[in-house]
Every structure is written in structure tokens, then in C-alpha cells.
Design a protein around this motif. Structure first.
Motif, PDB file in Angstrom:
ATOM      1  N   ARG A  15       7.132  -5.607 -10.199  1.00 53.04           N
ATOM      2  CA  ARG A  15       5.510  -5.702  -9.607  1.00 53.04           C
ATOM      3  C   ARG A  15       6.398  -7.572  -8.686  1.00 53.04           C
ATOM      4  O   ARG A  15       6.453  -8.339  -7.747  1.00 53.04           O
ATOM      5  CB  ARG A  15       4.708  -5.864  -9.114  1.00 53.04           C
ATOM      6  CG  ARG A  15       3.466  -6.770  -8.600  1.00 53.04           C
ATOM      7  CD  ARG A  15       2.053  -5.591  -8.415  1.00 53.04           C
ATOM      8  NE  ARG A  15       2.255  -4.201  -8.225  1.00 53.04           N
ATOM      9  CZ  ARG A  15       1.810  -2.895  -7.240  1.00 53.04           C
ATOM     10  NH1 ARG A  15       0.624  -3.287  -7.661  1.00 53.04           N
ATOM     11  NH2 ARG A  15       2.123  -3.249  -6.656  1.00 53.04           N
ATOM     12  N   LEU A  18       8.612  -8.915  -6.865  1.00 53.95           N
ATOM     13  CA  LEU A  18       8.334  -8.665  -5.363  1.00 53.95           C
ATOM     14  C   LEU A  18       7.479  -9.249  -4.522  1.00 53.95           C
ATOM     15  O   LEU A  18       7.954 -10.673  -3.510  1.00 53.95           O
ATOM     16  CB  LEU A  18       7.955  -7.258  -5.474  1.00 53.95           C
ATOM     17  CG  LEU A  18       7.924  -6.719  -3.846  1.00 53.95           C
ATOM     18  CD1 LEU A  18       9.568  -6.377  -3.332  1.00 53.95           C
ATOM     19  CD2 LEU A  18       7.422  -5.308  -4.100  1.00 53.95           C
ATOM     20  N   LEU A  88      12.300  -3.596   1.822  1.00 56.72           N
ATOM     21  CA  LEU A  88      10.881  -3.114   2.614  1.00 56.72           C
ATOM     22  C   LEU A  88      11.031  -1.542   2.603  1.00 56.72           C
ATOM     23  O   LEU A  88      10.197  -1.020   3.476  1.00 56.72           O
ATOM     24  CB  LEU A  88      11.116  -4.588   3.338  1.00 56.72           C
ATOM     25  CG  LEU A  88       9.872  -5.497   3.071  1.00 56.72           C
ATOM     26  CD1 LEU A  88       9.101  -5.673   3.942  1.00 56.72           C
ATOM     27  CD2 LEU A  88       9.006  -5.028   2.217  1.00 56.72           C
ATOM     28  N   LEU A  91      11.136   1.355   0.926  1.00 51.82           N
ATOM     29  CA  LEU A  91       9.906   1.127   0.974  1.00 51.82           C
ATOM     30  C   LEU A  91       9.372   2.281   2.566  1.00 51.82           C
ATOM     31  O   LEU A  91       9.001   3.129   2.345  1.00 51.82           O
ATOM     32  CB  LEU A  91       8.878  -0.094   0.672  1.00 51.82           C
ATOM     33  CG  LEU A  91       9.468  -0.366  -0.643  1.00 51.82           C
ATOM     34  CD1 LEU A  91       7.713  -1.901  -0.775  1.00 51.82           C
ATOM     35  CD2 LEU A  91       9.055   0.305  -1.486  1.00 51.82           C
ATOM     36  N   ILE A  95       8.184   7.131   2.934  1.00 52.81           N
ATOM     37  CA  ILE A  95       6.673   6.640   3.045  1.00 52.81           C
ATOM     38  C   ILE A  95       7.167   7.682   4.250  1.00 52.81           C
ATOM     39  O   ILE A  95       6.441   8.977   4.582  1.00 52.81           O
ATOM     40  CB  ILE A  95       6.183   5.502   3.610  1.00 52.81           C
ATOM     41  CG1 ILE A  95       5.707   4.343   2.565  1.00 52.81           C
ATOM     42  CG2 ILE A  95       4.565   5.892   4.082  1.00 52.81           C
ATOM     43  CD1 ILE A  95       4.239   3.322   3.182  1.00 52.81           C
TER      44      ILE A  95
ATOM     45  N   ASP B   5       0.604   4.295  -5.143  1.00 56.37           N
ATOM     46  CA  ASP B   5       1.859   3.142  -5.884  1.00 56.37           C
ATOM     47  C   ASP B   5       2.623   2.660  -4.491  1.00 56.37           C
ATOM     48  O   ASP B   5       2.358   1.159  -4.366  1.00 56.37           O
ATOM     49  CB  ASP B   5       2.997   3.543  -6.638  1.00 56.37           C
ATOM     50  CG  ASP B   5       2.493   3.571  -7.955  1.00 56.37           C
ATOM     51  OD1 ASP B   5       0.828   3.584  -8.232  1.00 56.37           O
ATOM     52  OD2 ASP B   5       2.908   4.702  -8.960  1.00 56.37           O
ATOM     53  N   LEU B   6       3.085   3.516  -3.636  1.00 59.58           N
ATOM     54  CA  LEU B   6       3.666   3.029  -2.588  1.00 59.58           C
ATOM     55  C   LEU B   6       3.258   1.669  -1.545  1.00 59.58           C
ATOM     56  O   LEU B   6       2.734   0.237  -1.059  1.00 59.58           O
ATOM     57  CB  LEU B   6       4.436   3.520  -2.390  1.00 59.58           C
ATOM     58  CG  LEU B   6       6.030   3.398  -0.732  1.00 59.58           C
ATOM     59  CD1 LEU B   6       7.131   3.497  -1.963  1.00 59.58           C
ATOM     60  CD2 LEU B   6       6.267   4.949  -0.994  1.00 59.58           C
ATOM     61  N   TYR B   7       1.616   2.212  -1.298  1.00 64.17           N
ATOM     62  CA  TYR B   7       0.979   1.816  -0.549  1.00 64.17           C
ATOM     63  C   TYR B   7       0.070   0.140  -1.197  1.00 64.17           C
ATOM     64  O   TYR B   7       0.484  -0.626  -0.301  1.00 64.17           O
ATOM     65  CB  TYR B   7      -0.457   2.629  -0.055  1.00 64.17           C
ATOM     66  CG  TYR B   7      -0.258   3.936   1.103  1.00 64.17           C
ATOM     67  CD1 TYR B   7       0.060   2.841   2.383  1.00 64.17           C
ATOM     68  CD2 TYR B   7       0.524   4.766   0.956  1.00 64.17           C
ATOM     69  CE1 TYR B   7       0.588   3.812   3.040  1.00 64.17           C
ATOM     70  CE2 TYR B   7       0.232   5.749   1.683  1.00 64.17           C
ATOM     71  CZ  TYR B   7       1.050   5.257   3.015  1.00 64.17           C
ATOM     72  OH  TYR B   7       1.378   6.246   3.725  1.00 64.17           O
ATOM     73  N   THR B   8      -0.167   0.621  -2.069  1.00 63.33           N
ATOM     74  CA  THR B   8      -1.117  -0.466  -3.079  1.00 63.33           C
ATOM     75  C   THR B   8       0.779  -1.808  -2.920  1.00 63.33           C
ATOM     76  O   THR B   8       0.408  -3.035  -3.327  1.00 63.33           O
ATOM     77  CB  THR B   8      -1.163  -0.622  -4.187  1.00 63.33           C
ATOM     78  OG1 THR B   8      -0.340  -0.126  -5.840  1.00 63.33           O
ATOM     79  CG2 THR B   8      -2.116   0.492  -4.424  1.00 63.33           C
ATOM     80  N   GLU B   9       1.750  -1.721  -2.775  1.00 62.25           N
ATOM     81  CA  GLU B   9       3.163  -2.310  -3.006  1.00 62.25           C
ATOM     82  C   GLU B   9       2.561  -3.169  -1.966  1.00 62.25           C
ATOM     83  O   GLU B   9       2.630  -4.357  -1.627  1.00 62.25           O
ATOM     84  CB  GLU B   9       3.749  -1.291  -2.993  1.00 62.25           C
ATOM     85  CG  GLU B   9       5.174  -2.064  -3.748  1.00 62.25           C
ATOM     86  CD  GLU B   9       5.440  -2.826  -5.588  1.00 62.25           C
ATOM     87  OE1 GLU B   9       4.934  -2.537  -6.001  1.00 62.25           O
ATOM     88  OE2 GLU B   9       6.581  -3.184  -5.753  1.00 62.25           O
ATOM     89  N   LEU B  10       2.948  -1.968  -0.819  1.00 60.85           N
ATOM     90  CA  LEU B  10       3.016  -2.571   0.149  1.00 60.85           C
ATOM     91  C   LEU B  10       2.229  -3.642   0.820  1.00 60.85           C
ATOM     92  O   LEU B  10       1.831  -4.272   1.479  1.00 60.85           O
ATOM     93  CB  LEU B  10       2.814  -1.534   1.695  1.00 60.85           C
ATOM     94  CG  LEU B  10       4.930  -1.174   1.171  1.00 60.85           C
ATOM     95  CD1 LEU B  10       4.818   0.368   2.252  1.00 60.85           C
ATOM     96  CD2 LEU B  10       5.366  -2.694   2.029  1.00 60.85           C
TER      97      LEU B  10
END
Lengths: 100, 206
Positions: A15, A18, A88, A91, A95, B5-10
Motif C-alpha cells: 500500500r 502505491l 489503476l 483496479l 471493480i 479493500d479495493l475501494y479503500t485503496e482507490l
């Protein structure tokens, strides 16, 4: 699911790495102490992650002196910028897949 | 990787990009205070020039006496110092409350981009004043202040840009109506600051 994960960048699995990259992409350059303050991490922790990004050639390192104090600043390289965008996108794709 | 996790990451990425590039500790309350100082200053200045009567229709006053000009200059300077003082103080307080450092790359860039048009404008105004072009001072100060705000807005809230554009337009209009400098000055530095400060205060400070 597998196709999306393919593009995940191993360098960004962590993290903090990133986060460092996102700061460097948003700014022309950023110095070590400001990064440390913003991310609220220790010197050693940040340094090791920066080293890892440097090894990938995702960031460029500039060393200079402010008076007598050494000042190190970092900037995203073109390669790093591309990798960040790809990550990105991956990611986002993930989603989108999960929404379907 | 899980959904959450994905959302907090973004969102952490977005947050950091925003926070690292922009200075967001500017206090809205200080805008309101600056506006109030400016209105008081404009009123004091008005009394100096026109005496204690309200008339905008017929005017036979000209700013020519040295003494009045010096007094106006002191009033303007006092307004500037008070505004800057409370602005810095309230911004420091807000930054401390949000546990943010005031002296970071974005605040440095903010100050630099602001100081170029401000210092240029300030020098030009002083030169014009010494040469006796008093009529240009109100419009020029509004225009240069507006330019400084637009330049600074790259490194802080987007709203600052709109305040800057309004100041520039007001300055240009003021240039069309010589003799009403003090009125435009009061609108630009007083009214607009109060409106902008209130918007900022309710939007971000709470």
C-alpha cells in the motif's frame, strides 16, 4: 477474474508504495520529509519502499543540499507513470467485473 | 482482493493525490474577517475624502491633498496587515486542528505563485502612486489581486479561482468608472471576501 489480475503490478502490492506513487504522479516532485509527513510512516519504512520503486526504475532520485542539510527529492519516471496508470486501470476493471 | 479493500485503496490514492498537490488548510473565517476590515477601511477612507455625508450623485471632491493621500495609504496598509495577520493566524489554527503541516510543498508553491502577480502589482501601484495616477489604483489593485488568486488556485481549493475571476472583472469595470474607486474597492475586497469566506467556511471548515 484472472485476466484483470494479470495486469496487477507486483511493485504496487504494498500500500505504501502505491501511495508514494500516487503522490509522485500528482506532483512534479516531492521531498523525503514531506512524503514521510503525509504518509505518516517511519524513515526506515519509507526509505525501503522508495528503494524498491527506484530499483524498478519507477522513480528518479535527486539529491541536493539545502544549506548544509542533504535534501532528497523524488519524481515519477515515465515508466513509473505508465505502470501506475496500468495498475489503476486494472483496479477499475476489477471493480467493473465485480459489479456484473 | 476484496471489494472493500479495493475501494479503500482507490479512495486512499485519490485522497493522497489531492492532499499532496493542494493546500487545504486555508481558513474561510479569515476571508470573512478580511472582508470586514476592508469595509471598515473603505468607510474610513470615504470619510477622509468626502466627509461624513453619503452622496454618490454629485461630487466635486478630488483627491489631491497630500495629507489625505497619506491617510488613505495608511488605512489601506492597516487593512492589508490586519487581513494578512488574521489569515495567517486562522490558517495556522486550522492546520493544527487538522494535524497538517502548514509549511509543505503545496503551501510553498501556493505562496510563490501568488507572490509573483502580487509583488508585480504592488510595485506598479507604488510607482503609479508616486507619479500621481491615483485613479488607477483601485482597478489595478483589484486586477492584480484577482490574477494572484487565479494563479494560487492551482494549489488550493477550486473556489479561489472564481473569487479571482470576479475580482478581475470587477477591476476592469472599475477602470471604466473612474471616481468610484472606493465603491469598487469596497465591493471587491469587502463584500466578495465576506461572501467567499462564508461559502468556504460552511463548505470546508466544519
Amino acid at each position: 477474474m484472472k485476466s484483470a489480475l494479470e495486469h496487477f503490478d507486483k511493485a504496487f502490492e504494498n500500500r505504501i508504495r502505491l501511495q508514494v506513487m500516487s503522490i509522485l504522479v500528482a506532483n512534479e516532485n516531492y521531498d523525503f520529509n514531506s512524503l514521510k509527513e503525509l504518509l505518516e510512516v517511519t524513515d526506515g519504512n519509507l526509505a525501503s519502499h522508495l528503494k524498491a520503486l527506484e530499483k524498478e526504475e519507477y522513480i528518479n532520485v535527486y539529491k541536493s543540499f539545502l544549506g548544509r542539510k542533504p535534501n532528497t527529492s523524488y519524481a515519477a519516471s515515465d515508466k513509473g507513470r505508465m505502470a501506475f496508470m496500468k495498475h489503476l486501470e486494472a483496479l477499475e476493471n476489477l471493480i467493473r467485473q465485480q459489479k456484473q | 482482493m476484496e471489494d472493500k479493500d479495493l475501494y479503500t485503496e482507490l479512495s486512499s490514492i485519490r485522497n493522497l493525490m489531492e492532499r499532496s498537490a493542494k493546500f487545504i488548510s486555508l481558513s474561510g473565517l479569515s476571508g470573512i474577517l478580511a472582508g470586514i476590515y476592508a469595509l471598515i477601511g473603505a468607510w474610513l477612507g470615504y470619510i477622509q475624502v468626502y466627509g461624513n455625508r453619503l452622496t454618490l450623485s454629485y461630487r466635486d471632491n478630488y483627491i489631491s491633498e497630500e495629507e489625505i493621500i497619506v491617510r488613505l495609504f495608511i488605512i489601506a496598509l492597516a487593512v492589508l496587515v490586519l487581513s494578512l495577520g488574521s489569515g495567517i493566524l486562522l490558517t495556522l489554527r486550522k492546520a493544527a486542528r487538522k494535524k497538517q503541516n502548514v509549511w509543505n510543498p503545496s503551501s510553498k508553491k501556493l505562496l510563490f505563485s501568488m507572490s509573483v502577480p502580487l509583488l508585480t502589482g504592488g510595485c506598479l501601484l507604488l510607482i503609479l502612486m508616486f507619479r500621481g495616477y491615483y485613479g488607477i489604483i483601485a482597478p489595478a489593485s483589484l486586477i492584480f489581486y484577482g490574477l494572484a488568486l487565479v494563479a494560487a488556485s492551482n494549489y488550493t481549493f477550486e473556489d479561489v479561482k472564481w473569487l479571482g475571476i470576479m475580482e478581475i472583472i470587477l477591476g476592469l469595470v472599475a477602470a471604466l468608472f473612474p471616481g468610484y474607486g472606493i465603491v469598487f474597492w469596497a465591493i471587491g475586497f469587502g463584500l466578495l471576501h465576506i461572501i467567499y469566506g462564508s461559502i468556504m467556511h460552511f463548505k470546508y471548515d466544519r
